[in-house]
Design an enzyme around this catalytic site. Structure first.
Site, mmCIF file in Angstrom:
data_model
loop_
_atom_site.group_PDB
_atom_site.id
_atom_site.type_symbol
_atom_site.label_atom_id
_atom_site.label_comp_id
_atom_site.label_asym_id
_atom_site.label_seq_id
_atom_site.Cartn_x
_atom_site.Cartn_y
_atom_site.Cartn_z
ATOM 1 N N SER A 161 0.873 -1.186 0.000
ATOM 2 C CA SER A 161 0.000 0.000 0.000
ATOM 3 C C SER A 161 0.905 1.229 0.000
ATOM 4 O O SER A 161 2.082 1.141 0.392
ATOM 5 C CB SER A 161 -0.844 -0.003 1.289
ATOM 6 O OG SER A 161 -1.501 1.232 1.482
ATOM 7 N N TYR A 174 -2.670 -1.214 10.304
ATOM 8 C CA TYR A 174 -2.521 -1.331 8.848
ATOM 9 C C TYR A 174 -1.177 -0.770 8.394
ATOM 10 O O TYR A 174 -0.439 -1.397 7.631
ATOM 11 C CB TYR A 174 -3.682 -0.585 8.185
ATOM 12 C CG TYR A 174 -3.809 -0.771 6.693
ATOM 13 C CD1 TYR A 174 -4.527 -1.839 6.163
ATOM 14 C CD2 TYR A 174 -3.247 0.148 5.805
ATOM 15 C CE1 TYR A 174 -4.665 -2.001 4.787
ATOM 16 C CE2 TYR A 174 -3.380 -0.003 4.432
ATOM 17 C CZ TYR A 174 -4.096 -1.080 3.930
ATOM 18 O OH TYR A 174 -4.232 -1.225 2.564
#
Ligand code: NAD
Length: 279
Positions: A161, A174
């Site tokens: 990401s 995350y």
């Protein structure tokens, strides 16, 4: 062919008949939906046999599996497996080897999100996100590498990401997991560099998928905003080009990394983020 395993279920069907084929075989975790499904479809459309993976019931994924197989004339299996536990990751790789006798490409894509300030972040969400978004990639790679080494060729692509490169508030687990995935990617790339195996991380910005859709109300609640404000002032404000990344754009880069032209790209973090991490 449907193969199921989760921590909550016994094997409800196991068919280990091997499809012998010259076609490359790709395992894509979290490919019952979103980015993973787009990558799986891109592989199938390029003539690869594909292992779909997810936690949904086989009956839910069967229409997708059957469509890919028919539309692209390749073999596609679905393995239902909970990748938050090591046994689930090992089962997925074994099922893929049993089905196709080879694993050429492994895409670690399965991931979840939870949005909350650190003080209120539930412990179990922290553990779950670290398990799925980081540890699962370690366990699938550990299980698949012997076969790639034996073949003398392999591609590992971790869907990290932009949050592997930069942080955002309220996403502690995350961001920590995705930064960890990048460290793991670089380490493994060095370990297998002489064995015809490349290992890379793709770092997408925001892609419109169920994962992003779900976090809009969570972010709205955490920041006291409306959903529209979250989309325009939080999500798209990160992207200098003011556009969502598309699933097809991520899939196209994944496909390129599997080509011979990409054999010198390894240990890399490749952003697809509309300019986000250029800030
Ligand atoms: P999605 O919610 O559409 O799909 C998630 C997939 O993960 C599904 O196939 C689901 O079955 C699977 N999954 C969920 N829990 C699982 C478990 N316990 N065990 C095994 N599989 C499980 O998600 P998406 O948006 O397509 O995201 C895919 C990946 O891309 C994730 O790693 C995510 O972090 C990353 N990513 C997404 C975006 C985005 O904006 N959507 C941006 C950057 C990175």
């Amino acid at each position: 062919m449907l193969i199921a395993y989760t921590t909550r279920l016994e094997f409800d069907e196991l068919d280990t008949k091997t499809v012998m084929s010259d076609r490359k075989a790709a395992v894509v975790t979290g490919s019952s939906s979103g980015i993973g499904l787009g990558i799986a479809e891109s592989f199938a459309s390029n003539g690869m046999n594909v292992v779909l993976s997810g936690i949904e019931d086989a009956s839910e994924v069967e229409p997708i599996r059957a469509r890919l197989e028919t539309q692209y004339s390749v073999s596609v299996i679905y393995v239902r497996s909970d990748l938050t536990v090591a046994a689930g990751a090992r089962h997925l790789i074994k099922a893929a080897q049993d089905a196709f006798g080879r694993i050429d490409v492994l895409v670690n894509n399965a991931g979840i999100q939870h949005v909350s300030p650190v003080e209120d972040f539930p412990d179990e969400k922290w553990e779950l996100i670290l398990s799925l978004n980081l540890s699962a990639a370690f366990y699938t790679c550990k299980a698949a590498l012997p076969m790639m080494k034996q073949q003398g060729w392999g591609r590992v692509i971790n869907i990290a990401s932009a949050h592997a490169l930069v942080a955002s508030p309220m996403k502690a687990a995350y961001v920590a997991a995705k930064h960890g995935v990048l460290g793991f990617t670089k380490t493994l790339a060095l370990e297998v560099a002489e064995q015809g195996i490349t290992v890379n991380a793709i770092c997408p910005g925001y892609v419109w998928t169920p994962l992003v859709e779900k976090q809009i109300p969570e972010t709205a609640a955490a920041r006291g905003m409306t959903s529209d404000q979250v989309i325009n002032d939080v999500i798209l404000s990160s992207h200098p080009n003011k556009a969502f990344v598309t699933i097809e754009q991520v899939a196209a880069l994944t496909q390129f990394l599997c080509s011979d032209s990409a054999e010198s790209i390894t240990g890399s973090a490749l952003p697809v983020d509309g300019g986000w991490t250029a800030h």
